[in-house]
Write an enzyme that holds these catalytic residues in place. Structure first.
Site, mmCIF file in Angstrom:
data_model
loop_
_atom_site.group_PDB
_atom_site.id
_atom_site.type_symbol
_atom_site.label_atom_id
_atom_site.label_comp_id
_atom_site.label_asym_id
_atom_site.label_seq_id
_atom_site.Cartn_x
_atom_site.Cartn_y
_atom_site.Cartn_z
ATOM 1 N N ARG A 104 15.899 -33.884 36.792
ATOM 2 C CA ARG A 104 16.891 -33.418 35.833
ATOM 3 C C ARG A 104 16.501 -33.895 34.455
ATOM 4 N NH1 ARG A 104 23.194 -34.473 36.642
ATOM 5 N NH2 ARG A 104 22.596 -36.547 35.971
ATOM 6 N N THR A 108 19.326 -32.103 28.681
ATOM 7 C CA THR A 108 19.889 -30.770 28.957
ATOM 8 C C THR A 108 20.503 -30.663 30.358
ATOM 9 O OG1 THR A 108 17.820 -29.971 29.896
ATOM 10 C CG2 THR A 108 18.096 -29.728 27.507
ATOM 11 N N ASP A 200 22.735 -43.401 40.499
ATOM 12 C CA ASP A 200 21.523 -42.573 40.599
ATOM 13 C C ASP A 200 20.936 -42.722 42.009
ATOM 14 O OD1 ASP A 200 19.167 -41.392 38.443
ATOM 15 O OD2 ASP A 200 18.597 -41.926 40.497
ATOM 16 N N ASP A 203 17.161 -43.776 42.270
ATOM 17 C CA ASP A 203 16.933 -45.174 41.890
ATOM 18 C C ASP A 203 17.469 -46.132 42.954
ATOM 19 O OD1 ASP A 203 15.613 -44.630 39.544
ATOM 20 O OD2 ASP A 203 17.411 -44.703 38.302
#
Ligand code: PRP
Ligand code: URA
Length: 209
Positions: A104, A108, A200, A203
């Site tokens: 990603r 944006t 995340d 992560d």
């Protein structure tokens, strides 16, 4: 509109709560996701076709049910999809496997592809796309589009947590794709993260931050 199934099995809900806790470390996070993927896999494969074949048990012959049709395909959206892949492969060891590499863009939130490799003959197979997070759904929408371009016709989407905004976008883009998720959370934050979420996923799975 596509169907959405929230798999609310108590074991999934308990394990997901453990995953959400910020104290949960990488190894535990990874094993919990694998355990949950087994339970999600049970649900997503519920309508696999069966046929009977004659077999002999030690006591008698019987017409025994076995899976029919072509082997399913699991498509993992890298990186975090791999956290669901191993458990799914435990359930369906003969499944074919494909990968879509997407990240990603942090500004944006558009999904940028960096890798694509899937089995050649997707037409007559159930294709199960795996990505634990359906946030804006840009990644899931792109992954399913790429699977379709590669001739997939019967596609299901499996995630761990979906945001309401992402679900709406996904269902508009792919109305025929059934979504299986363990939870639908409250919302997205200003950075496109699911709240309360798990943070995340990549992560936390791989200890990269
Ligand atoms: C995360 C996650 C999904 C995506 C979801 O991937 O694993 O693929 O974000 O967000 P979206 O629904 O808004 O597209 P990320 O881009 O962080 O890459 P990674 O898995 O390699 O960490
Ligand atoms: N990707 C993640 O890993 N987590 C989120 O909450 C949103 C996108």
């Amino acid at each position: 509109m596509s169907q959405v199934t929230v798999v609310d099995h108590p074991l999934i809900q308990h394990k997901l709560s453990l995953m959400r806790r910020k104290e949960t470390g990488t190894a535990r996070f990874r094993s919990l996701l694998r355990e949950i993927s087994l339970l999600l896999g049970y649900e997503v494969t519920r309508d696999l076709g069966l046929e009977t074949r004659p077999i002999e048990t030690p006591l008698a012959t019987m017409d025994a049910p076995v899976l029919s049709g072509r082997k399913p395909v699991l498509i993992s959206v890298l990186r975090a999809g791999n956290g669901l892949l191993d458990g799914m492969l435990d359930l369906i060891p003969s499944a074919r496997v494909g990968y879509v590499g997407l990240y990603r863009d942090p500004e944006t939130l558009i999904a940028v592809e960096y890798y694509f490799k899937v089995p050649e003959d997707l037409e007559d197979r159930l294709v199960i796309v795996l990505d634990p997070m359906l946030a804006t759904a840009n990644s899931a929408i792109a992954a399913v589009e790429r699977a379709r371009e590669a001739s997939a016709r019967h596609i299901k989407m499996v995630c761990l947590i979906a945001a309401p905004e992402g679900l709406e976008a996904f269902r508009a883009a792919h109305p025929d794709v059934h979504v299986y998720t363990a939870a639908i959370d409250e919302r997205l934050d200003d950075h496109g993260y699911i709240v309360p979420g798990i943070g995340d996923a990549g992560d936390r799975l791989y200890g990269t931050r």
